[in-house]
Design a protein around this motif. Structure first.
Motif, PDB file in Angstrom:
ATOM      1  N   PRO A 108      31.787  42.916  29.437  1.00 58.61           N
ATOM      2  CA  PRO A 108      31.003  42.649  30.666  1.00 58.61           C
ATOM      3  C   PRO A 108      31.455  41.381  31.383  1.00 58.61           C
ATOM      4  O   PRO A 108      31.496  41.342  32.615  1.00 58.61           O
ATOM      5  CB  PRO A 108      29.571  42.512  30.130  1.00 58.61           C
ATOM      6  N   LEU A 109      31.822  40.341  30.616  1.00 60.65           N
ATOM      7  CA  LEU A 109      32.318  39.112  31.227  1.00 60.65           C
ATOM      8  C   LEU A 109      33.661  39.342  31.910  1.00 60.65           C
ATOM      9  O   LEU A 109      33.911  38.820  33.007  1.00 60.65           O
ATOM     10  CB  LEU A 109      32.444  38.021  30.161  1.00 60.65           C
ATOM     11  N   VAL A 110      34.527  40.139  31.279  1.00 62.37           N
ATOM     12  CA  VAL A 110      35.828  40.456  31.872  1.00 62.37           C
ATOM     13  C   VAL A 110      35.638  41.204  33.188  1.00 62.37           C
ATOM     14  O   VAL A 110      36.307  40.912  34.187  1.00 62.37           O
ATOM     15  CB  VAL A 110      36.685  41.282  30.887  1.00 62.37           C
ATOM     16  N   LEU A 111      34.722  42.160  33.202  1.00 60.67           N
ATOM     17  CA  LEU A 111      34.451  42.907  34.435  1.00 60.67           C
ATOM     18  C   LEU A 111      33.884  42.010  35.523  1.00 60.67           C
ATOM     19  O   LEU A 111      34.209  42.162  36.711  1.00 60.67           O
ATOM     20  CB  LEU A 111      33.471  44.047  34.147  1.00 60.67           C
ATOM     21  N   LEU A 112      33.033  41.058  35.116  1.00 58.64           N
ATOM     22  CA  LEU A 112      32.427  40.151  36.094  1.00 58.64           C
ATOM     23  C   LEU A 112      33.493  39.273  36.734  1.00 58.64           C
ATOM     24  O   LEU A 112      33.444  38.986  37.944  1.00 58.64           O
ATOM     25  CB  LEU A 112      31.365  39.291  35.411  1.00 58.64           C
ATOM     26  N   ILE A 113      34.493  38.847  35.947  1.00 57.73           N
ATOM     27  CA  ILE A 113      35.521  37.948  36.459  1.00 57.73           C
ATOM     28  C   ILE A 113      36.595  38.709  37.232  1.00 57.73           C
ATOM     29  O   ILE A 113      36.993  38.313  38.332  1.00 57.73           O
ATOM     30  CB  ILE A 113      36.156  37.151  35.297  1.00 57.73           C
ATOM     31  N   PHE A 114      37.072  39.820  36.645  1.00 63.09           N
ATOM     32  CA  PHE A 114      38.233  40.514  37.213  1.00 63.09           C
ATOM     33  C   PHE A 114      37.871  41.773  38.000  1.00 63.09           C
ATOM     34  O   PHE A 114      38.708  42.292  38.739  1.00 63.09           O
ATOM     35  CB  PHE A 114      39.214  40.898  36.096  1.00 63.09           C
ATOM     36  N   GLY A 115      36.637  42.263  37.834  1.00 67.17           N
ATOM     37  CA  GLY A 115      36.249  43.479  38.532  1.00 67.17           C
ATOM     38  C   GLY A 115      36.875  44.720  37.921  1.00 67.17           C
ATOM     39  O   GLY A 115      37.576  44.663  36.908  1.00 67.17           O
ATOM     40  N   LEU A 116      36.608  45.863  38.553  1.00 67.87           N
ATOM     41  CA  LEU A 116      37.182  47.120  38.087  1.00 67.87           C
ATOM     42  C   LEU A 116      38.638  47.227  38.528  1.00 67.87           C
ATOM     43  O   LEU A 116      39.033  46.687  39.546  1.00 67.87           O
ATOM     44  CB  LEU A 116      36.387  48.301  38.644  1.00 67.87           C
ATOM     45  N   GLY A 117      39.421  47.941  37.744  1.00 69.83           N
ATOM     46  CA  GLY A 117      40.796  48.186  38.144  1.00 69.83           C
ATOM     47  C   GLY A 117      41.803  47.606  37.177  1.00 69.83           C
ATOM     48  O   GLY A 117      41.509  47.301  36.016  1.00 69.83           O
ATOM     49  N   LEU A 118      43.006  47.412  37.683  1.00 69.69           N
ATOM     50  CA  LEU A 118      44.138  47.014  36.852  1.00 69.69           C
ATOM     51  C   LEU A 118      43.943  45.646  36.210  1.00 69.69           C
ATOM     52  O   LEU A 118      44.281  45.446  35.036  1.00 69.69           O
ATOM     53  CB  LEU A 118      45.411  47.021  37.696  1.00 69.69           C
TER      54      LEU A 118
END
Length: 251
Positions: A108-118
Motif C-alpha cells: 500500500p505504501l508503494v502504491l501511495l508513492i509510485f501509483g499504479l503502473g510500471l
C-alpha cells in the motif's frame, strides 16, 4: 579453487524425478494440478498468441528496470559499506531484518508513492532484489585480505587502481552470486506487483487464472516462468564459472 562443473546426467535425473512426482500428484488430484503433457500443450498454444507476448514484454520491461536499479544500487552501497568495517557490522543485522520483513505489507505504501503502473512494479522488484546483492557485495569486500590493501598502499596505487586491481577481482564472484539471487527475487517482486495492481503482465494473468480457477492457464504460465528463471540462472552461473577466482580472501 576449482569450480565443479554441473553434471548433465544428474540434472536430467532430477528433472525426470520431478516430472514423475508432478505426474503422480496429478493422478492423485487432477482438479488441483494439470498433467505435464497438458501444461506443455497449453504453454505451446499460449506462445502462439500475440497477447501472451505482450504480457511477457510488459513483465520483461519491469524486470530489466528492476535489475538495473537493484544491481547498480546494491553494488554501490555494498562497496561503500564494505569499505568501513564498523558501518558494515552495524548495517548487516539491519539489512537482514529488513529483508525478512514481508514485502507485501509495504505494497500500500508503494502504491501511495509510485501509483499504479510500471513504477510500482519496478519498485517492488527492487525491494526484493537489492538487499541480497548489497549483502553479497559488502561481504565480498570484508573478506579481502588486509595485506593486499597494505601492499597496494606501499606501491602507491591510487584509489582507482586499488578498486580495479584489488577490490573488483575479489568481489566479482560474490557480486555475481548476489545477482543470481537478486535476479530470481526481482522477478518474484515484479510478478507480485503485477498481481496486486496491474492490467498487464504475466503476474496479472496469473491472478486472473487463480480467480477463475483456470488451472491449465495457471500451470502453463508457471512453467514458462520457471523455465525463464532456470535459463537466467544457468547463464549467470556459466558466466560466474568462467571468471578467474583470485586468492584475495581472508581464511
Amino acid at each position: 579453487m576449482e569450480t565443479k562443473k554441473p553434471n548433465p546426467l544428474g540434472t536430467f535425473a532430477v528433472l525426470l524425478v520431478l516430472i514423475g512426482i508432478w505426474q503422480t500428484v496429478h493422478l492423485l488430484n487432477s482438479a488441483a494440478l494439470g498433467s505435464p503433457v497438458t501444461t506443455v500443450q497449453g504453454l505451446w498454444q499460449m506462445m502462439g498468441t500475440a497477447s501472451f507476448w505482450i504480457d511477457v514484454t510488459e513483465t520483461g520491461r519491469a524486470l530489466i528496470y528492476s535489475l538495473v536499479i537493484a544491481v547498480a544500487g546494491g553494488i554501490a552501497l555494498g562497496l561503500a559499506l564494505g569499505a568501513n568495517r564498523l558501518a558494515a557490522k552495524v548495517a548487516e543485522p539491519i539489512l537482514v531484518n529488513l529483508y525478512s520483513l514481508p514485502k507485501v505489507t509495504l505494497y500500500p505504501l508503494v502504491l501511495l508513492i509510485f501509483g499504479l503502473g510500471l513504477a510500482s512494479k519496478v519498485a517492488f522488484g527492487v525491494m526484493h532484489g537489492l538487499i541480497p546483492i548489497l549483502i553479497f557485495t559488502m561481504n565480498g569486500v570484508l573478506q579481502i585480505k588486509p595485506v593486499y590493501f597494505r601492499a597496494a598502499q606501499a606501491m602507491h596505487l591510487s584509489r582507482r587502481q586499488i578498486a580495479l586491481r584489488v577490490v573488483l577481482p575479489a568481489v566479482l564472484p560474490e557480486v555475481l552470486s548476489g545477482v543470481r539471487l537478486g535476479f530470481s527475487l526481482s522477478l518474484l517482486g515484479v510478478l507480485i506487483g503485477e498481481m496486486f495492481a496491474s492490467q498487464k503482465g504475466l503476474g496479472h494473468q496469473l491472478s486472473n487464472a487463480m480467480n477463475l480457477g483456470n488451472i491449465d492457464t495457471l500451470m502453463s504460465i508457471a512453467l514458462f516462468l520457471m523455465l525463464f528463471a532456470l535459463l537466467g540462472n544457468a547463464l549467470l552461473s556459466t558466466f560466474s564459472r568462467r571468471l578467474p577466482h583470485p586468492p584475495l580472501r581472508s581464511p
